[in-house]
Design a protein around this motif. Structure first.
Motif, PDB file in Angstrom:
ATOM      1  N   UNK A   1       0.810  -1.166  -0.014  1.00 56.03           N
ATOM      2  CA  UNK A   1      -0.006   0.013   0.055  1.00 56.03           C
ATOM      3  C   UNK A   1       0.779   1.307  -0.107  1.00 56.03           C
ATOM      4  N   UNK A   2       0.632   2.160  -0.723  1.00 57.60           N
ATOM      5  CA  UNK A   2       1.239   3.517  -0.688  1.00 57.60           C
ATOM      6  C   UNK A   2       0.550   4.618  -0.104  1.00 57.60           C
ATOM      7  N   UNK A   3       1.357   5.383   0.807  1.00 61.33           N
ATOM      8  CA  UNK A   3       1.028   6.356   1.364  1.00 61.33           C
ATOM      9  C   UNK A   3       1.729   7.663   1.368  1.00 61.33           C
ATOM     10  N   UNK A   4       1.132   9.001   1.371  1.00 60.98           N
ATOM     11  CA  UNK A   4       2.167  10.169   1.454  1.00 60.98           C
ATOM     12  C   UNK A   4       3.044  10.057   2.623  1.00 60.98           C
ATOM     13  N   UNK A   5       4.032  10.588   2.402  1.00 58.29           N
ATOM     14  CA  UNK A   5       5.000  10.535   3.727  1.00 58.29           C
ATOM     15  C   UNK A   5       4.484  10.850   5.098  1.00 58.29           C
ATOM     16  N   UNK A   6       3.818  11.868   5.304  1.00 57.96           N
ATOM     17  CA  UNK A   6       3.543  11.966   6.721  1.00 57.96           C
ATOM     18  C   UNK A   6       2.361  11.034   7.204  1.00 57.96           C
ATOM     19  N   UNK A   7       1.652  10.378   6.359  1.00 59.06           N
ATOM     20  CA  UNK A   7       0.801   9.155   6.968  1.00 59.06           C
ATOM     21  C   UNK A   7       1.459   8.218   6.863  1.00 59.06           C
ATOM     22  N   UNK A   8       2.472   7.918   6.165  1.00 60.02           N
ATOM     23  CA  UNK A   8       3.430   6.733   5.951  1.00 60.02           C
ATOM     24  C   UNK A   8       4.051   6.598   7.491  1.00 60.02           C
ATOM     25  N   UNK A   9       4.650   7.930   7.675  1.00 62.19           N
ATOM     26  CA  UNK A   9       5.433   7.849   8.974  1.00 62.19           C
ATOM     27  C   UNK A   9       4.710   7.491  10.087  1.00 62.19           C
ATOM     28  N   UNK A  10       3.423   8.052  10.407  1.00 65.25           N
ATOM     29  CA  UNK A  10       2.648   8.038  11.539  1.00 65.25           C
ATOM     30  C   UNK A  10       2.105   6.598  11.691  1.00 65.25           C
ATOM     31  N   UNK A  11       1.743   6.047  10.316  1.00 70.21           N
ATOM     32  CA  UNK A  11       1.303   4.378  10.634  1.00 70.21           C
ATOM     33  C   UNK A  11       2.367   3.631  10.685  1.00 70.21           C
ATOM     34  N   UNK A  12       3.663   3.828  10.367  1.00 64.17           N
ATOM     35  CA  UNK A  12       4.555   2.958  10.492  1.00 64.17           C
ATOM     36  C   UNK A  12       5.234   2.922  11.859  1.00 64.17           C
ATOM     37  N   UNK A  13       5.278   4.054  12.286  1.00 61.25           N
ATOM     38  CA  UNK A  13       5.848   4.333  13.594  1.00 61.25           C
ATOM     39  C   UNK A  13       4.689   4.004  14.698  1.00 61.25           C
ATOM     40  N   UNK A  14       3.522   4.106  14.388  1.00 58.27           N
ATOM     41  CA  UNK A  14       2.500   3.448  15.241  1.00 58.27           C
ATOM     42  C   UNK A  14       2.450   1.876  15.367  1.00 58.27           C
ATOM     43  N   UNK A  15       2.821   1.496  14.337  1.00 58.64           N
ATOM     44  CA  UNK A  15       2.844  -0.125  14.313  1.00 58.64           C
ATOM     45  C   UNK A  15       4.107  -0.741  15.213  1.00 58.64           C
ATOM     46  N   UNK A  16       5.104   0.030  15.000  1.00 60.67           N
ATOM     47  CA  UNK A  16       6.606  -0.203  15.629  1.00 60.67           C
ATOM     48  C   UNK A  16       6.251  -0.030  17.216  1.00 60.67           C
ATOM     49  N   UNK A  17       5.594   1.094  17.714  1.00 60.73           N
ATOM     50  CA  UNK A  17       5.222   1.421  18.804  1.00 60.73           C
ATOM     51  C   UNK A  17       4.584   0.349  19.353  1.00 60.73           C
ATOM     52  N   UNK A  18       3.422  -0.172  18.893  1.00 61.87           N
ATOM     53  CA  UNK A  18       2.617  -0.956  19.485  1.00 61.87           C
ATOM     54  C   UNK A  18       3.396  -2.336  19.742  1.00 61.87           C
ATOM     55  N   UNK A  19       4.058  -2.872  18.576  1.00 65.13           N
ATOM     56  CA  UNK A  19       4.890  -4.044  18.668  1.00 65.13           C
ATOM     57  C   UNK A  19       5.735  -3.930  19.898  1.00 65.13           C
ATOM     58  N   UNK A  20       6.430  -2.887  19.916  1.00 60.32           N
ATOM     59  CA  UNK A  20       7.395  -2.682  20.929  1.00 60.32           C
ATOM     60  C   UNK A  20       6.536  -3.037  22.418  1.00 60.32           C
ATOM     61  N   UNK A  21       5.824  -2.235  22.312  1.00 57.94           N
ATOM     62  CA  UNK A  21       4.948  -2.094  23.890  1.00 57.94           C
ATOM     63  C   UNK A  21       4.369  -3.522  24.110  1.00 57.94           C
ATOM     64  N   UNK A  22       3.774  -4.401  23.062  1.00 59.52           N
ATOM     65  CA  UNK A  22       3.583  -5.599  23.416  1.00 59.52           C
ATOM     66  C   UNK A  22       4.454  -6.800  23.745  1.00 59.52           C
ATOM     67  N   UNK A  23       5.762  -6.476  23.182  1.00 56.02           N
ATOM     68  CA  UNK A  23       6.995  -7.218  23.611  1.00 56.02           C
ATOM     69  C   UNK A  23       7.244  -6.960  25.142  1.00 56.02           C
ATOM     70  N   UNK A  24       7.312  -5.641  25.560  1.00 55.75           N
ATOM     71  CA  UNK A  24       7.632  -5.366  26.858  1.00 55.75           C
ATOM     72  C   UNK A  24       6.598  -5.887  27.492  1.00 55.75           C
TER      73      UNK A  24
END
Length: 593
Positions: A388-411
């Motif tokens: 899926x293609x997203x503009x840069x601002x939306x991409x950064x928010x979506x990707x970082x949100x996924x990374x934050x969620x996964x990191x939080x769930x690991x902890x």
């Protein structure tokens, strides 16, 4: 050394390969004759068989005359009707060098420019000439810098380097093929002997006897001895031919300085390592940031977004320009060190032509955006093109949100004792080095992950699970289990040996960082925080007004000697209406010790 002496030397080196093969075949024939005359028939038969087996790779290496075909590099071939200015520039430079212009120009997706030629008759006759120019290289170079690079490549044509390379390449291929044949046969013989011994050992164990240790030390020794002979000649061959390649690079640099100017050539040589490091950083930390979430930037921006990074990070790039890379020198290098090349160019007399860094080299393209999109189609895998293609601002928010969620769930899984054995230590989603969201490798010069362009699996954690994890952890802290939770976290040897207050001080930063990850994920789930793109520095998590000042104290209270989760729960209490004031930025939670 002119083309004729270099061609003669290359032919002599190639002939040496065949002379070595003939010598070894003659030695095997002599061994066969001696065995036939002086030994009994059965032993002579064994010698004949061994000789035939050893002679086969030699003969294969000598008579496999075909060299590997031209490697089809991913890219887009452009004709003169599509890119008239680029073609005209290349033709003008070729004319000034005094050589024939390339027949094809290929735009690629790497930081490189290169020439090749399909020469015939061992390089005695020329063939189709190809020029490859990387769009990332053009993105970072000025027009004068690109002219210097193109003059360098045309210098290779003018010095007949591409035609003579056919002879050297043929010799390298033959030597490597022959060594590979012997090593392959030695490996097959070792594997067969190992399997035989293991079968024999298994049979002995089944009968109650002690099995012998598997030993294949002497197996395949004749193959390896032959491989060592060819390896020794191969090293000599590579040293001799690659020393010529390094001299050819110096000669091409001189041609570039003559055509494009001393300063422009020196500037281009200094700039290329900077562009290369910055491009690796961009690929690792921006272009592939969303791959784990099944996302890519808009068409053309996977390569074209590099322009935004170069425009925003002047200070960091200037720091990289300040020092030329120090490279270990090896006799097997095909190119001399950049520092040595720059020193030689800058030692030339001043020609009065200053480098003009103003106009970007992308201005030579008729439509840079179209070129970025076209080359991107050839560089990315089919799986990556389907993301899926997203503009840069939306991409950064979506990707970082996924990374934050996964990191939080690991902890959370580790803290609550539900981890499945994987590496669950809390990791920040910001490496603290100016990247939008990667850790240890998110730095200029770090290699981009070569396999980040396949579609990832869906994120298994849902919003409800994340909120429940945070709630359960806060309840456990309120119940007095904070320091029991700390014992589940990874600890250094020093931390594991500590007791009492010292143990708590070791654990407190890790607890605070992990709890911060869970809190950040909860803010994002509630829609009260947003990751903001920045090309100049780290992506920042925007929190509701005032929370950026209150959150650190609330986290400290939750992991204090007498924990209090009240302030943190109050901050996380959903509001009835959205905040009307402008949000404040809070830095992303960093990685723990």
């Amino acid at each position: 050394m002119g083309p004729t002496p270099r061609a003669a030397r290359a032919l002599v080196l190639l002939a040496g390969f065949y002379l070595l093969g003939l010598f070894l075949l003659a030695a095997l024939a002599a061994a066969d004759w001696a065995a036939a005359v002086h030994t009994p028939g059965p032993f002579a038969l064994k010698v004949f068989i061994v000789s035939a087996v050893l002679a086969l790779p030699i003969v294969q290496g000598m008579f496999m005359l075909r060299t590997p075909p031209y490697e089809d590099v991913p890219g887009v071939r452009v004709d003169e009707s599509r890119e008239p200015r680029l073609w005209q520039t290349v033709r003008d430079i070729a004319q000034q060098v005094g050589t024939r212009a390339p027949d094809e120009i290929l735009l690629t997706g790497d930081v490189n420019a290169a020439v090749s030629e399909d020469s015939r008759l061992l390089g005695l006759a020329g063939g189709t000439r190809r020029l490859r120019v990387g769009l990332p290289l053009m993105t970072g170079l000025s027009e004068s810098g690109l002219r210097a690079v193109l003059a360098h490549e045309m210098g290779h044509y003018g010095n007949a380097d591409t035609r003579l390379a056919a002879i050297s390449e043929r010799g390298r291929v033959h030597v490597l093929r022959t060594v590979a044949h012997f090593e392959e046969r030695a490996g097959a013989k070792v594997s067969k002997e190992r399997a035989r011994q293991e079968k024999k050992a298994a049979a002995a164990v089944a009968k109650g006897r002690k099995a012998k240790e598997v030993d294949t030390t002497g197996t395949g020794v004749t193959y390896r001895a032959m491989a060592r002979l060819y390896t020794a000649y191969g090293k000599f061959y590579l040293r001799a031919t690659l020393s010529g390649s390094r001299r050819a690079e110096f000669a091409a640099d001189v041609a570039a300085a003559r055509i494009a100017g001393r300063d422009a050539t020196s500037s281009a040589l200094r700039e290329i390592p900077v562009i290369d490091a910055a491009h690796d950083f961009y690929l690792n930390c921006y272009a592939t940031l969303g791959v784990d979430a099944g996302l890519l930037p808009p068409p053309g921006e996977f390569l074209g977004g590099f322009r935004h990074l170069l425009a925003a990070r002047h200070a960091e790039l200037d720091a990289l320009r300040g020092e030329l890379p120090t490279e270990p020198v090896s006799p097997y290098d095909s190119h001399p060190p950049i520092a040595e090349r720059v020193a030689r160019i800058e030692a030339l007399p001043d020609d009065g032509r200053a480098s003009d860094p103003v106009r970007p080299s992308l201005s030579l393209l008729a439509d840079a955006d179209r070129s970025f999109a076209a080359v991107e189609e050839t560089v990315l895998t089919p799986a990556a093109l389907g993301l899926r293609r997203l503009d840069w601002p939306e991409l950064v928010h979506a990707a970082m949100s996924v990374q934050t969620e996964r990191s939080a769930q690991r902890f959370g899984a580790l803290a609550l004792g539900t981890a499945g054995g994987e590496d669950t230590s809390p990791r920040g989603t910001d490496g603290g080095d100016g990247t939008p969201g990667h850790g240890a490798d998110a730095r200029p010069g770090a290699g981009a992950d070569a396999d980040r362009t396949s579609r990832p699996e869906a994120d298994p954690e849902g919003d409800g699970a994340g909120a429940a994890t945070l709630g359960a952890l806060l309840d456990a802290i309120d119940a007095g289990a904070l320091w029991r939770i700390a014992e589940r976290l990874p600890r250094s040897a020093e931390a594991a040996a500590a007791h009492g207050r010292a143990a708590r001080e070791f654990a407190r930063p890790q607890l605070r960082a992990g709890l911060s990850q869970l809190v950040s994920a909860e803010y994002l789930r509630q829609g009260r925080a947003r990751w903001q793109l920045s090309w100049a520095e780290s992506a920042a998590l925007e929190l509701p007004y005032g929370h950026v000042d209150e959150l650190p104290a609330a986290l400290e209270a939750a992991v204090a000697d007498r924990p209090d989760t009240g302030p943190l729960r109050a901050l996380l209490e959903p509001v009835a209406a959205p905040e009307t004031s402008a949000p404040a930025q809070a830095p992303a939670p960093g990685p723990t010790a």
